[in-house]
Design an enzyme around this catalytic site. Sequence first.
Site, PDB file in Angstrom:
ATOM      1  N   HIS A   1       0.817  -1.207   0.000  1.00  0.00           N
ATOM      2  CA  HIS A   1       0.000   0.000   0.000  1.00  0.00           C
ATOM      3  C   HIS A   1       0.854   1.262   0.000  1.00  0.00           C
ATOM      4  CE1 HIS A   1       0.719  -1.190   4.171  1.00  0.00           C
ATOM      5  NE2 HIS A   1       0.588   0.064   4.523  1.00  0.00           N
TER       6      HIS A   1
ATOM      7  N   ASP B   1       4.961  -2.925  10.080  1.00  0.00           N
ATOM      8  CA  ASP B   1       4.833  -3.589  11.377  1.00  0.00           C
ATOM      9  C   ASP B   1       3.487  -4.286  11.526  1.00  0.00           C
ATOM     10  OD1 ASP B   1       3.710  -1.042  11.378  1.00  0.00           O
ATOM     11  OD2 ASP B   1       4.268  -0.565  13.433  1.00  0.00           O
TER      12      ASP B   1
ATOM     13  N   LYS C   1       4.352   7.659  11.222  1.00  0.00           N
ATOM     14  CA  LYS C   1       3.455   7.688  10.067  1.00  0.00           C
ATOM     15  C   LYS C   1       3.128   9.145   9.727  1.00  0.00           C
ATOM     16  CE  LYS C   1      -0.258   4.670   8.473  1.00  0.00           C
ATOM     17  NZ  LYS C   1      -1.149   3.578   8.907  1.00  0.00           N
TER      18      LYS C   1
ATOM     19  N   GLU D   1       2.828 -24.250   4.194  1.00  0.00           N
ATOM     20  CA  GLU D   1       2.349 -24.200   2.813  1.00  0.00           C
ATOM     21  C   GLU D   1       2.414 -22.801   2.209  1.00  0.00           C
ATOM     22  OE1 GLU D   1       0.850 -27.894   4.657  1.00  0.00           O
ATOM     23  OE2 GLU D   1       0.685 -25.778   5.270  1.00  0.00           O
TER      24      GLU D   1
END
Length: 608
Positions: free
Chosen positions: A66, A144, A236, A353
């Site tokens: 993003h 994070d 941020k 997996e």
Amino acid sequence: MDDLAELGQQLRVDAVRAAAAAGSGHPTSSMSAADLMAVLLARYLRYDFDTTQHPGNDHLIFSKGHASPLLYAMLVAADAISDEELLTFREAESRLEGHPTPQLPGVDVATGSLGQGLPIGTGLALAGRRLDEIDYRVWVLCGDSELAEGSMWEAFEHAGHAGLDNLIAVVDVNRLGQRGPTRHGWDTAAYARRIGAFGWHTVEIDGHDIDEIDRAYAEALATAGRPTAILARTRKGRGVESVEDQEGKHGKPLPDTDEAVAELGGRRYARVRVADPLPAPERMPLDTTSLKLSTYEPGTEVATRTAFGETLAALGDARSDVVVLDGEVSDSTRTRYFAQAHPDRFFQCYIAEQQLVAAAVGMQVRGWIPYVSTFAAFLSRAHDFVRMAAVSGADLRVNGSHAGVSIGPDGPSQMGLEDLAAYRALWRSTVLYPCDANQTAHLTAALADLSGISYLRTTRGDTPVLYSPEETFPIGGSKVLRSSPDDQVTIVAAGITVFEALTAADRLADAGIAARVIDLYSVKPVDTATLHQAAADTGRIVTVEDHWPQGGLGDAVLDAFVGAVEPPLFAKLGVLALPGSATPAEQLWHAGIDADAVADAATALAAQ
């Protein structure tokens, strides 16, 4: 260092501008990591943007996809895209999608589904160490928030155990997720303890201190025998007071773009000459020899999983680019045959997996031909990785063994009953379900040159060999096993139910009902022409599959008649109820897909 700080501000400004032009995006998530990426771009990344396939190029994966505005701002600074293109962010037909895809130089795989970048990076690093033997580095920018994903810890475990010192995870610890604080906030020590326990070297830094970032990268490159995780405390929305470290600002353009750009010091126009990759030899020419497939005598009985494993070993003999990855079930999937013959190209991923599929995605970036194998039921854990691999345009060959109720007494936890539907739904996918050993051998070999996501379903138990070794099985084809001008009904089957269909046809013949039998081994794409001919000739079709009725063989056949003026009468048999433990024959009876059930359905349809 001042120049690097200025570059970080430039990346922030351009990320803000891109999101503003789009009216959407994630500028605040980009702003937190801008200093980290500025230092990487200007001092440590080795990449030739004019030769994106250079074997010595480093690989940079934005696991926190993003933050794509930051990646696109980096590409502008590297002169790989123009500023004009930057402002097409998220527009129709633009290469600059909301989350990165491989349309762009330097982008190997699509990201955006969190938790995938590091596992794929682990696969790339494994390829560098064990296959390519080239000293490229794999840099992964992680968020994070995504450290809550189990797939990240599968990657930490695998990379640590493998000692991948060419892998560097840069974790942007900005404290805030999509809806509020992350689990550990700015407690980088908590992350360091956990990651370090998996054998990684860890470095905790201030992610806005250029000197600390520079030293951390140098330390990572000097660390031998262990991958490195750089845990960077960041803020941020760094640099713009109205959004910096503020909740509720995730995934939104900044309120006032002009004011934000001014607060960040205005636009900059610096261009960075990214360091050239180290010289690296081109891969040796593909070593191909005449493929010698195992052959199986009609009338004998051989499990299709055995033919799959033996074919992989033969492919490994014939092609030096084939690699095989297994999820600690190689005895059962029969990939052990390849492991014994070609241990240098076999990768044991254990019961993980997601990492299994991700490693294959990373390896195919470097041009290797990966075959991935485990039980069909367990592949569901990794389906998001396969889905994103399709978005990446990746070429993967996936084998699901022990499919359906026919495995017998192990019970429903081991039975893949949703796999055909899951793989049919993928973009550009191919879905194959062979019934006998010779068919399996030919289809397994054909996958090596097939693009996109391909899925091969194999059966646990021994089954009769129907076809001669010389028979051909084109993808998109089928085989008509019984046919006459008097056919009143068509039975379409694949895999284990082909034998039930043949037995049912014999019983129907005894009752005076002529039945055509089609082995529809290619479930996607289907042989539409053969199905339409059968419908025209008989007017009635019964499908039978060892799979839930939804999304599998029956629906593939129905889809072939969408828009038909006069579709045939149709009966669709699939697993009716949740199975338990029983013998294979009892399972088929209980599921309503044995020869008696097929004969009853065909008789009822013929009476209409």
